[in-house]
Design an enzyme around this catalytic site. Structure first.
Site, PDB file in Angstrom:
ATOM      1  N   LYS A   1     -65.777  16.151  -1.004  1.00  0.00           N
ATOM      2  CA  LYS A   1     -66.585  15.860  -2.186  1.00  0.00           C
ATOM      3  C   LYS A   1     -65.813  15.026  -3.210  1.00  0.00           C
ATOM      4  CE  LYS A   1     -70.260  17.985  -0.745  1.00  0.00           C
ATOM      5  NZ  LYS A   1     -71.474  17.207  -0.374  1.00  0.00           N
TER       6      LYS A   1
ATOM      7  N   TYR B   1     -63.610  21.018   2.180  1.00  0.00           N
ATOM      8  CA  TYR B   1     -64.892  20.740   1.529  1.00  0.00           C
ATOM      9  C   TYR B   1     -64.651  20.061   0.186  1.00  0.00           C
ATOM     10  CZ  TYR B   1     -69.491  21.547  -0.565  1.00  0.00           C
ATOM     11  OH  TYR B   1     -70.718  21.382  -1.178  1.00  0.00           O
TER      12      TYR B   1
ATOM     13  N   SER C   1     -73.185  15.617  -4.311  1.00  0.00           N
ATOM     14  CA  SER C   1     -71.802  16.069  -4.239  1.00  0.00           C
ATOM     15  C   SER C   1     -71.795  17.576  -4.487  1.00  0.00           C
ATOM     16  CB  SER C   1     -70.943  15.306  -5.257  1.00  0.00           C
ATOM     17  OG  SER C   1     -69.613  15.747  -5.238  1.00  0.00           O
TER      18      SER C   1
END
Length: 292
Positions: free
Chosen positions: A152, A148, A134
């Protein structure tokens, strides 16, 4: 049980942390399945290395990779979900295609690989280890990385839920790895940029920070790879592993901020309870949560 783990599958293995994981895995005697969109760029040659072309966003490609791995080595004991990239820009600057692509690679790719890995590990009777690469961005939201961050956060939510679903007798463990800056191509050739949005071109913009970030990263990918294999060998690996001083400090700050805001709004949070609410049920809930 852990001593029988002999085969590792790594996504995003042509460069950066993935490439380091391939090298370290082979040096430690593992059978290594190195998966990449461009496996020909992996210059290592070894009798225990299987290079596979893999598109993590394609379910059929994922299924084929696991079949090929099982055919070659008999099983897959450790899976490291490392494939991914960063998309930079303010949220309004992204087009729909960019947004979908970010989630398809960083989240759905991890979901497809994890689903296939769980099935294989459970049916093998040996169990296994899944390491989800992650990011600090999976807990601390960084500006100009909204999609992004979202990808994650999604990986972490998925992984933590799966952890609670798994039967301990299956010997399958998942570790969420939260690196900060790492000395790889993530912030250079692996980074994609959205077209600037004129409304955000001001002194508050974080674009200059990301433009100059490459070269400032703290974490050594080779040291990280060594550590991750050590984690995979543990009987009870951690559910979360933070890598780097930068990641540690940002996560501490986010954790503190969340806790402070939570406590400051207790009166508001509890004001919506029904009139006949029984406070004793809260203690029951606490006990149930502790047993999970």
């Amino acid at each position: 049980m852990k001593s029988t783990f002999s085969t590792v599958l790594i996504t995003g293995s042509s460069k950066g942390l993935g490439y380091a994981l391939v090298k370290v895995g082979l040096a430690q005697g593992y059978n290594v399945i190195a998966c990449s969109r461009a496996p020909d760029t992996i210059t290592i040659e070894h009798s225990k290395l299987l290079k596979l072309k893999l598109d993590v966003t394609d379910v059929k490609s994922v299924e084929t990779a696991f079949k090929d791995a099982k055919r070659r080595f008999g099983n897959v004991d450790i899976v490291i979900n490392n494939a991914g990239y960063g998309l930079v820009g303010e949220f309004e600057s992204y087009n729909i295609e960019e947004m979908h692509r970010q989630m398809n690679v960083n989240f759905w790719g991890v979901a497809y690989i994890t689903k296939e890995a769980l099935n294989l590990m459970r049916e093998s009777g040996k169990g296994g280890r899944i390491l989800q690469i992650s990011s600090v961005a999976g807990y601390y939201p960084s500006p100009c990385l909204s999609m992004y961050n979202a990808s994650k956060f999604a990986v972490e939510g998925l992984s933590q839920t799966i952890m609670r679903e798994l039967d301990p007798n299956w010997n399958i463990a998942i570790t969420i790895v939260q690196p900060g800056g790492m000395q790889t191509e993530w912030a250079s050739s692996n980074m994609q940029w959205a077209k600037p949005h004129p409304a955000y071109e001001n002194d508050r913009s974080w674009r200059p920070f990301w433009e100059n970030y490459h070269g400032c990263e703290e974490t050594d990918p080779n040291k990280a790879a060594e550590l991750l294999y050590s984690i995979a060998k543990l009987d009870r690996p951690p559910q979360k592993l933070v890598l780097g001083h930068d990641s540690l400090e940002l996560i501490r700050k986010q954790h503190q901020d969340i806790g402070e805001e939570l406590e400051s709004n207790v009166a508001l949070s509890t004001s919506v309870a029904k009139d006949d609410f029984d406070p004793a049920s809260v203690e029951t809930l606490r006990q149930n949560l502790q047993s999970m």
